[in-house]
Design an enzyme around this catalytic site. Structure first.
Site, PDB file in Angstrom:
ATOM      1  CG  LEU A  30      -2.133  -1.080   1.250  1.00  0.00           C
ATOM      2  CD1 LEU A  30      -2.631  -1.223   2.475  1.00  0.00           C
ATOM      3  CD2 LEU A  30      -2.891  -0.837  -0.028  1.00  0.00           C
ATOM      4  N   GLY A  33       7.057   4.568   4.088  1.00  0.00           N
ATOM      5  CA  GLY A  33       7.385   5.930   4.711  1.00  0.00           C
ATOM      6  C   GLY A  33       8.581   5.749   5.552  1.00  0.00           C
ATOM      7  CG  MET A  35       8.444   5.791  11.606  1.00  0.00           C
ATOM      8  SD  MET A  35       7.468   5.840  13.073  1.00  0.00           S
ATOM      9  CE  MET A  35       7.864   4.532  14.007  1.00  0.00           C
ATOM     10  N   GLY A  36       8.490   2.584   8.046  1.00  0.00           N
ATOM     11  CA  GLY A  36       8.327   1.176   7.755  1.00  0.00           C
ATOM     12  C   GLY A  36       7.583   1.318   6.325  1.00  0.00           C
ATOM     13  CE  LYS A  52       4.218   2.980   9.178  1.00  0.00           C
ATOM     14  NZ  LYS A  52       3.849   4.364   9.500  1.00  0.00           N
ATOM     15  CG  ASP A 146       3.999  12.311  11.083  1.00  0.00           C
ATOM     16  OD1 ASP A 146       4.539  13.274  10.638  1.00  0.00           O
ATOM     17  OD2 ASP A 146       4.393  11.293  10.574  1.00  0.00           O
TER      18      ASP A 146
END
Length: 618
Positions: A30, A33, A35-36, A52, A146
């Protein structure tokens, strides 16, 4: 689906992507980013989820793991109408992951990039929805940190805020000095950009930027290098020249450099209602048609990856009935290769090969078949021609394989079988006795258990079950009746045994509660300030707020742990306790002793199902 999913939304898995994470088979990518990476997967019931997976660089940092676990536990308590609920997670595995409900809608960033700024009514509905989501998130003790257009998804019935609180886990880790970017500079508050104190007002500043971006179609502090954007946020005013006049007072207050001057979330919702010419109501018409069309595209989900069939244990091959002589010619082997009763492949010397009648050259008489053998059979070297008057018996495969079907079978090309052995009456009698014993065992299995002990035979592991499990299906274990105990006080460093009736806390002298035999213990370390619930004789599962503690829920859950911090619990939190002895319980946390109480203890309600499972090591 009748139409193929759009490759723009669902990217295929690559060679470095895992096929399965936490038991979930991945279907597509999908997005990714700082972080993952986020994958599309499905629950066992077929509901799509967004999973995620945290980058390995973060998972190797112990401080990140500690904070990530705290934030995930807090996020599991967030159950707002405008948030994507947390479905499942693993914060202790080799690579931590978090699964939330899949939202079939574009992000605000994607929608504005493709279709431009949103109309006033859509912006107002976006604002009240995000403000309500932040109200619920802050109520759970979380600051988003965020909030940006990429973390707001536009669903058919309103916005959804995602990734709340996860950015905090990366704060103050060893990665912040290695160039890994977690927050988005264009949407940071001044105190966030200058390493100041983070409060819920920090999210209000980001909300103001979010509203300006949706209404203008561009960031209020412009684009460019991160350091330049952060400088403008801290020292310059935003560019609101393209903002509708109705929104200017609201956005200006939200973007105040002083956190105390920013409006509260409830006030933001009231201001939006005053701005709107008609009452704001979320509905399927809240977005322009062009944006709503992309929601339909995201409903064309790719099919989940097929689950490979489980590997079957190796078993002896089932004998296949031999074909009749007319099914295969002597020169044509049966399907799958040589028959198990056929002789090993052998090619005699050329001078010893007798051609079959159909193979004889024109004008050459075919060699006669050897006496007692089929036409065309090629005997191996050393074969002795039977003497006149010898009558070979038909080959009896059962003499070599007792499991072979009875009846006369011959296979062209087989070795001459040995003479039939005389019947052995003793074996027949012994077989009859064995069959009688097995029959009595089956009858005993079907009779009701009058001993009250149950036993493995009821579970298919006793004399009534075959080694391969091919006997009659065992009776399903009857669920035990639950026993409820309210207001059980567990003193620090004491443990409970679920088998006790009623369960009473007791000291465990086998090395302390953490190393003893307690099914559920409360550990209070006044020196280090650690308060934990744990099990030295089983596993624990902290249930989500959406789950109702029950025997079925506890049996189905596999998010095992052995310790749960008291800071992860609120009044009403439920924990499944699964003991090695086979007892299952739901412990409902009711609180802990006050600061003035001379004893330090916690209070739980217990519902216990004794002997609900087979005793085993978990």
């Amino acid at each position: 689906m009748s139409s193929a999913p759009s490759a723009e939304f669902f990217q295929p898995l690559k060679a470095d992507d895992p096929a399965v994470v936490g038991g979930y088979r991945l279907a597509a990518v999908l997005g990714a980013g700082g972080m993952g990476k986020v994958y599309l997967s499905y629950t066992p019931g077929g509901r799509p989820i967004a999973l995620k997976v945290i980058r390995s660089e973060f998972s190797e940092d112990p401080e990140f793991r500690r904070r990530f676990q705290q934030e995930v536990r807090s996020a599991e308590r967030v159950q707002g109408l405008y948030t994507a609920p947390v479905i499942d997670s693993d914060t202790e595995g080799a690579q931590p992951w978090l699964a939330t409900a899949y939202v079939p809608g574009p992000s605000l960033a994607h929608a504005v990039a493709l279709h431009g700024a949103l109309p006033l009514r859509s912006v107002l509905l976006l604002t009240v929805g995000v403000a309500e989501a932040l109200h619920v998130i802050h109520g759970a003790g979380i600051v988003h940190r965020d909030l940006k257009p990429a973390n707001v998804l536009l669903a058919a019935d309103g916005p959804r805020v995602i990734d709340f609180g996860i950015a905090r886990a990366a704060d103050s880790t060893s990665l912040t000095s290695t160039g890994v970017s977690v927050g988005t500079p264009a949407y940071m508050a001044p105190e966030q950009a200058s390493a100041g104190t983070i409060t819920p007002a920090t999210d209000v500043f980001a909300l103001g930027q979010l509203v300006a971006f949706a209404a203008i179609g561009a960031p209020a502090f412009g684009d460019g290098p991160s350091h330049a954007v952060l400088y403008r946020i801290v020292h310059e005013d935003p560019d609101l020249s393209g903002l509708p006049d109705e929104l200017r007072p609201l956005v200006t207050r939200c973007l105040s450099r002083d956190p105390a001057a920013r409006p509260a979330l409830t006030e933001i919702i009231e201001l939006c209602q005053q701005i709107s010419p008609q009452p704001l109501r979320q509905g399927e018409d809240w977005l322009p048609r062009t944006v709503a069309g992309s929601i339909t595209e995201r409903l064309k989900l790719p099919a989940p990856a097929p689950t490979p069939p489980p590997q079957q244990p190796a078993t002896a091959p089932t004998p296949t009935p031999l074909p009749t002589p007319t099914e295969y010619s002597p020169q044509t082997p049966p399907p799958g290769g040589a028959h198990p009763y056929a002789p090993p492949a052998h090619t005699p010397p050329a001078h010893a090969v007798a051609a079959a009648p159909t193979q004889a050259a024109p004008g050459v008489q075919a060699a006669p078949a050897a006496p007692g053998l089929p036409p065309g059979y090629r005997p191996p070297p050393g074969y002795q021609t039977p003497q006149p008057g010898h009558h070979p018996q038909p080959y009896n495969p059962q003499a070599h394989n007792p499991g072979y079907p009875t009846g006369p079978h011959t296979y062209p090309g087989a070795y001459p079988p040995p003479a039939r052995r005389p019947r052995r009456t003793g074996l027949i009698v012994a077989g009859s006795v064995a069959a009688a014993v097995v029959g009595l065992g089956i009858i005993g299995y079907l009779l009701p258990d009058t001993t009250g002990k149950g036993g493995d035979a009821k579970a298919g592991n006793g004399p009534g079950a075959s080694a391969g499990g091919s006997s009659a299906s065992p009776k399903k274990r009857a669920d035990p009746q639950p026993a409820a105990y309210e207001g059980v006080d567990v003193t620090g460093n004491y443990a409970l045994m679920l088998a006790d009736n009623p369960p009473r806390p007791a000291e465990d002298h086998g090395g302390g509660v953490m190393y003893g035999k307690g099914d559920l213990y409360y550990y209070s370390d006044t020196l280090f300030g650690e308060d934990k619930l744990g099990s030295a004789n089983g596993k624990l599962v902290l249930l989500n707020n959406t789950q109702q503690g029950s025997l079925e829920t506890c049996r189905a859950e596999t998010r095992y742990t052995e310790k749960i911090g008291l800071d992860q619990l609120t009044k009403g939190s439920q924990i499944c306790v699964l003991s090695k002895a086979g007892h299952i319980a739901v412990a409902t946390y009711r609180g802990k002793s006050g600061p003035d109480d001379p004893s330090k203890y916690i209070t739980v309600d217990l519902t216990v199902w004794r002997n609900a499972d087979d005793p085993k090591d978990r």
